[in-house]
Write a protein that holds these residues in place. Structure first.
Motif, PDB file in Angstrom:
ATOM      1  N   GLU A  50     -29.618  45.715 -35.328  1.00 57.11           N
ATOM      2  CA  GLU A  50     -29.786  44.507 -36.134  1.00 57.11           C
ATOM      3  C   GLU A  50     -28.580  43.563 -35.983  1.00 57.11           C
ATOM      4  OE1 GLU A  50     -31.140  45.087 -40.123  1.00 57.11           O
ATOM      5  OE2 GLU A  50     -30.586  43.020 -40.624  1.00 57.11           O
ATOM      6  N   LEU A  51     -28.872  42.287 -35.977  1.00 55.20           N
ATOM      7  CA  LEU A  51     -27.822  41.273 -35.818  1.00 55.20           C
ATOM      8  C   LEU A  51     -27.882  40.268 -36.977  1.00 55.20           C
ATOM      9  CD1 LEU A  51     -25.670  39.871 -33.978  1.00 55.20           C
ATOM     10  CD2 LEU A  51     -27.558  38.626 -32.915  1.00 55.20           C
ATOM     11  N   VAL A  52     -26.710  40.010 -37.566  1.00 52.07           N
ATOM     12  CA  VAL A  52     -26.641  38.955 -38.588  1.00 52.07           C
ATOM     13  C   VAL A  52     -26.129  37.686 -37.905  1.00 52.07           C
ATOM     14  CG1 VAL A  52     -25.714  38.239 -40.814  1.00 52.07           C
ATOM     15  CG2 VAL A  52     -26.063  40.677 -40.348  1.00 52.07           C
ATOM     16  N   VAL A  53     -26.970  36.663 -37.866  1.00 51.32           N
ATOM     17  CA  VAL A  53     -26.564  35.394 -37.266  1.00 51.32           C
ATOM     18  C   VAL A  53     -26.023  34.510 -38.388  1.00 51.32           C
ATOM     19  CG1 VAL A  53     -27.401  33.327 -36.064  1.00 51.32           C
ATOM     20  CG2 VAL A  53     -28.299  35.579 -35.445  1.00 51.32           C
ATOM     21  N   ARG A  69     -35.417  32.246 -32.113  1.00 51.89           N
ATOM     22  CA  ARG A  69     -36.771  32.398 -31.574  1.00 51.89           C
ATOM     23  C   ARG A  69     -36.757  32.826 -30.111  1.00 51.89           C
ATOM     24  NH1 ARG A  69     -39.453  27.036 -33.725  1.00 51.89           N
ATOM     25  NH2 ARG A  69     -37.281  26.313 -33.544  1.00 51.89           N
ATOM     26  N   ASN A  70     -35.532  32.948 -29.544  1.00 53.44           N
ATOM     27  CA  ASN A  70     -35.404  33.496 -28.194  1.00 53.44           C
ATOM     28  C   ASN A  70     -34.862  34.924 -28.227  1.00 53.44           C
ATOM     29  OD1 ASN A  70     -35.948  31.563 -25.818  1.00 53.44           O
ATOM     30  ND2 ASN A  70     -35.022  30.271 -27.388  1.00 53.44           N
ATOM     31  N   LEU A  71     -34.744  35.503 -29.419  1.00 57.20           N
ATOM     32  CA  LEU A  71     -34.227  36.874 -29.529  1.00 57.20           C
ATOM     33  C   LEU A  71     -35.382  37.829 -29.822  1.00 57.20           C
ATOM     34  CD1 LEU A  71     -30.967  36.282 -31.625  1.00 57.20           C
ATOM     35  CD2 LEU A  71     -31.199  36.488 -29.141  1.00 57.20           C
ATOM     36  N   HIS A  72     -35.237  39.061 -29.343  1.00 56.16           N
ATOM     37  CA  HIS A  72     -36.293  40.066 -29.565  1.00 56.16           C
ATOM     38  C   HIS A  72     -35.705  41.298 -30.216  1.00 56.16           C
ATOM     39  CE1 HIS A  72     -37.452  37.397 -26.285  1.00 56.16           C
ATOM     40  NE2 HIS A  72     -38.625  37.420 -26.881  1.00 56.16           N
ATOM     41  N   ILE A  73     -34.614  41.121 -30.953  1.00 56.93           N
ATOM     42  CA  ILE A  73     -33.982  42.204 -31.705  1.00 56.93           C
ATOM     43  C   ILE A  73     -34.132  41.843 -33.186  1.00 56.93           C
ATOM     44  CG2 ILE A  73     -32.299  42.934 -29.955  1.00 56.93           C
ATOM     45  CD1 ILE A  73     -30.272  41.028 -31.258  1.00 56.93           C
ATOM     46  N   PRO A  74     -33.946  42.807 -34.099  1.00 58.25           N
ATOM     47  CA  PRO A  74     -34.055  42.448 -35.521  1.00 58.25           C
ATOM     48  C   PRO A  74     -32.907  41.532 -35.932  1.00 58.25           C
ATOM     49  CG  PRO A  74     -33.942  44.853 -35.210  1.00 58.25           C
ATOM     50  CD  PRO A  74     -33.679  44.232 -33.892  1.00 58.25           C
ATOM     51  N   VAL A  75     -33.250  40.405 -36.540  1.00 59.83           N
ATOM     52  CA  VAL A  75     -32.244  39.386 -36.859  1.00 59.83           C
ATOM     53  C   VAL A  75     -32.338  39.006 -38.334  1.00 59.83           C
ATOM     54  CG1 VAL A  75     -31.831  36.897 -36.559  1.00 59.83           C
ATOM     55  CG2 VAL A  75     -32.042  38.338 -34.565  1.00 59.83           C
ATOM     56  N   SER A  76     -31.177  38.804 -38.979  1.00 62.84           N
ATOM     57  CA  SER A  76     -31.202  38.113 -40.275  1.00 62.84           C
ATOM     58  C   SER A  76     -30.246  36.928 -40.166  1.00 62.84           C
ATOM     59  CB  SER A  76     -30.821  39.051 -41.429  1.00 62.84           C
ATOM     60  OG  SER A  76     -29.507  39.496 -41.262  1.00 62.84           O
ATOM     61  N   THR A  98     -17.060  26.885 -47.029  1.00 59.92           N
ATOM     62  CA  THR A  98     -17.623  27.400 -48.282  1.00 59.92           C
ATOM     63  C   THR A  98     -18.819  28.301 -47.992  1.00 59.92           C
ATOM     64  OG1 THR A  98     -18.930  25.379 -48.457  1.00 59.92           O
ATOM     65  CG2 THR A  98     -16.923  25.461 -49.765  1.00 59.92           C
ATOM     66  N   GLY A  99     -19.204  29.106 -48.993  1.00 59.29           N
ATOM     67  CA  GLY A  99     -20.387  29.967 -48.877  1.00 59.29           C
ATOM     68  C   GLY A  99     -20.082  31.353 -48.354  1.00 59.29           C
ATOM     69  N   LEU A 100     -18.792  31.676 -48.190  1.00 60.31           N
ATOM     70  CA  LEU A 100     -18.417  32.963 -47.597  1.00 60.31           C
ATOM     71  C   LEU A 100     -18.688  34.158 -48.501  1.00 60.31           C
ATOM     72  CD1 LEU A 100     -15.147  31.642 -46.059  1.00 60.31           C
ATOM     73  CD2 LEU A 100     -16.916  32.830 -44.760  1.00 60.31           C
ATOM     74  N   ASP A 101     -18.741  33.933 -49.790  1.00 62.11           N
ATOM     75  CA  ASP A 101     -18.897  35.074 -50.706  1.00 62.11           C
ATOM     76  C   ASP A 101     -20.351  35.380 -51.026  1.00 62.11           C
ATOM     77  OD1 ASP A 101     -16.164  35.274 -50.820  1.00 62.11           O
ATOM     78  OD2 ASP A 101     -16.036  33.734 -52.401  1.00 62.11           O
ATOM     79  N   ASP A 102     -21.281  34.631 -50.413  1.00 62.96           N
ATOM     80  CA  ASP A 102     -22.685  34.792 -50.788  1.00 62.96           C
ATOM     81  C   ASP A 102     -23.405  35.926 -50.051  1.00 62.96           C
ATOM     82  OD1 ASP A 102     -22.188  32.679 -52.374  1.00 62.96           O
ATOM     83  OD2 ASP A 102     -23.180  31.187 -51.106  1.00 62.96           O
ATOM     84  N   PHE A 103     -22.722  36.617 -49.118  1.00 61.68           N
ATOM     85  CA  PHE A 103     -23.389  37.716 -48.406  1.00 61.68           C
ATOM     86  C   PHE A 103     -22.339  38.721 -47.939  1.00 61.68           C
ATOM     87  CE2 PHE A 103     -22.537  34.143 -45.658  1.00 61.68           C
ATOM     88  CZ  PHE A 103     -21.935  34.699 -44.543  1.00 61.68           C
ATOM     89  N   ASN A 104     -22.834  39.946 -47.622  1.00 59.32           N
ATOM     90  CA  ASN A 104     -21.940  41.039 -47.243  1.00 59.32           C
ATOM     91  C   ASN A 104     -22.218  41.452 -45.799  1.00 59.32           C
ATOM     92  OD1 ASN A 104     -20.380  43.268 -47.085  1.00 59.32           O
ATOM     93  ND2 ASN A 104     -21.507  44.472 -48.605  1.00 59.32           N
ATOM     94  N   VAL A 105     -21.202  41.447 -44.955  1.00 58.63           N
ATOM     95  CA  VAL A 105     -21.428  41.778 -43.542  1.00 58.63           C
ATOM     96  C   VAL A 105     -20.639  43.015 -43.110  1.00 58.63           C
ATOM     97  CG1 VAL A 105     -22.122  39.505 -42.693  1.00 58.63           C
ATOM     98  CG2 VAL A 105     -19.689  40.030 -42.926  1.00 58.63           C
ATOM     99  N   LYS A 106     -20.119  43.758 -44.092  1.00 60.65           N
ATOM    100  CA  LYS A 106     -19.340  44.953 -43.753  1.00 60.65           C
ATOM    101  C   LYS A 106     -20.213  45.936 -42.952  1.00 60.65           C
ATOM    102  CE  LYS A 106     -16.377  48.380 -45.804  1.00 60.65           C
ATOM    103  NZ  LYS A 106     -16.015  49.080 -47.019  1.00 60.65           N
ATOM    104  N   GLY A 107     -19.693  46.407 -41.797  1.00 59.37           N
ATOM    105  CA  GLY A 107     -20.419  47.387 -40.981  1.00 59.37           C
ATOM    106  C   GLY A 107     -21.586  46.806 -40.196  1.00 59.37           C
ATOM    107  N   LYS A 108     -21.736  45.467 -40.177  1.00 55.72           N
ATOM    108  CA  LYS A 108     -22.879  44.867 -39.467  1.00 55.72           C
ATOM    109  C   LYS A 108     -22.435  44.122 -38.194  1.00 55.72           C
ATOM    110  CE  LYS A 108     -25.548  44.351 -43.665  1.00 55.72           C
ATOM    111  NZ  LYS A 108     -26.138  43.442 -44.635  1.00 55.72           N
ATOM    112  N   THR A 135     -16.553  43.897 -40.016  1.00 55.53           N
ATOM    113  CA  THR A 135     -17.882  43.937 -39.413  1.00 55.53           C
ATOM    114  C   THR A 135     -17.908  45.031 -38.329  1.00 55.53           C
ATOM    115  OG1 THR A 135     -17.154  42.320 -37.783  1.00 55.53           O
ATOM    116  CG2 THR A 135     -18.225  41.460 -39.753  1.00 55.53           C
ATOM    117  N   LYS A 136     -19.094  45.461 -37.946  1.00 56.02           N
ATOM    118  CA  LYS A 136     -19.190  46.450 -36.858  1.00 56.02           C
ATOM    119  C   LYS A 136     -18.808  45.792 -35.538  1.00 56.02           C
ATOM    120  CE  LYS A 136     -22.306  49.592 -34.530  1.00 56.02           C
ATOM    121  NZ  LYS A 136     -23.683  50.076 -34.410  1.00 56.02           N
ATOM    122  N   SER A 137     -19.335  44.590 -35.313  1.00 55.45           N
ATOM    123  CA  SER A 137     -18.932  43.809 -34.139  1.00 55.45           C
ATOM    124  C   SER A 137     -18.938  42.335 -34.536  1.00 55.45           C
ATOM    125  CB  SER A 137     -19.894  44.038 -32.964  1.00 55.45           C
ATOM    126  OG  SER A 137     -21.149  43.478 -33.266  1.00 55.45           O
TER     127      SER A 137
END
Ligand code: IMP
Ligand code: MG
Length: 195
Positions: A50-53, A69-76, A98-108, A135-137
């Protein structure tokens, strides 16, 4: 039917107007082709993980929509907002993110997507902030890279196009909040903004 004809006429007139006041640097067909190539590279890199864009608003809106729409992996998709251009539209001011605290990307797996890498200040600041989030990567992608001396020593992992050092608009990039809707990348004739 009549509304459809009006819309067609409007699109035709705006493209003609753009062509007479602007230089087309990159047509939409070339962008679509590069996105297919880079999409395949990214698919391979993450091997179905999974990839967080993380889209950098507002400029990366259009490139992110077409990239995923050009990716074929699971994306959020998440977004942050970066602002650095002052009121006159083409000169840089103070960078705010701004907006950095609205989501968690640890280990992703995280891919930061921005419209353009100019001085590199915005991307370098974002990369440093996301590094601290364990993050994982962490990779970055930009639609455009301006051929200017690198001030930050950082270079994005994926660059779709390198362009000359001109102020550009279209495909999400704005001048004073206008022109984001143009389908390709343009520069003003003689680099003179219209207002
Ligand atoms: P940097 O921090 O100098 O790399 O600038 C990055 C930000 O400035 C980008 O995310 C854009 O929003 C904006 N920017 C830089 N150059 C241009 C341009 O030519 N047209 C429109 N926006 C630009
Ligand atoms: Mg931006």
């Amino acid at each position: 039917m009549r509304n459809f004809l009006y819309i067609l006429l409007f699109c035709f007139c705006s493209i003609c107007w753009a062509d007479s006041t602007m230089d087309l640097l990159i047509p939409s067909t070339a962008i679509a082709q590069r996105l297919q190539e880079v999409g395949m590279q990214i698919d391979k890199q993450y091997k179905n993980e999974e990839l967080v864009v993380v889209m950098v608003m507002k400029g990366a809106l259009v490139v992110t929509a077409d990239l995923i729409r050009n990716l074929h992996i699971p994306v959020s998709v998440e977004f942050v907002r970066a602002k650095s251009y002052g009121k006159n539209g083409t000169s840089q001011g103070k960078l705010t993110i701004t907006g950095l605290d609205d989501f968690n990307v640890k280990g992703k797996n995280v891919l930061i997507v921005d419209d353009i890498f100019d001085s590199g200040t915005t991307m370098k600041a974002l990369v440093n902030i996301f590094k601290a989030k364990k993050t994982k990567s962490l990779r970055s992608l930009v639609l455009l890279l301006k051929q200017v001396p690198y001030e930050t020593g950082y270079r994005p992992d994926h660059v779709l196009f390198e362009i000359p050092n001109r102020f550009v608009i279209g495909y999400g990039l704005d001048y004073k909040e206008s022109f984001r809707e143009l389908p390709g990348i343009y520069a003003f004739k003689d680099d003179k903004p219209p207002f």
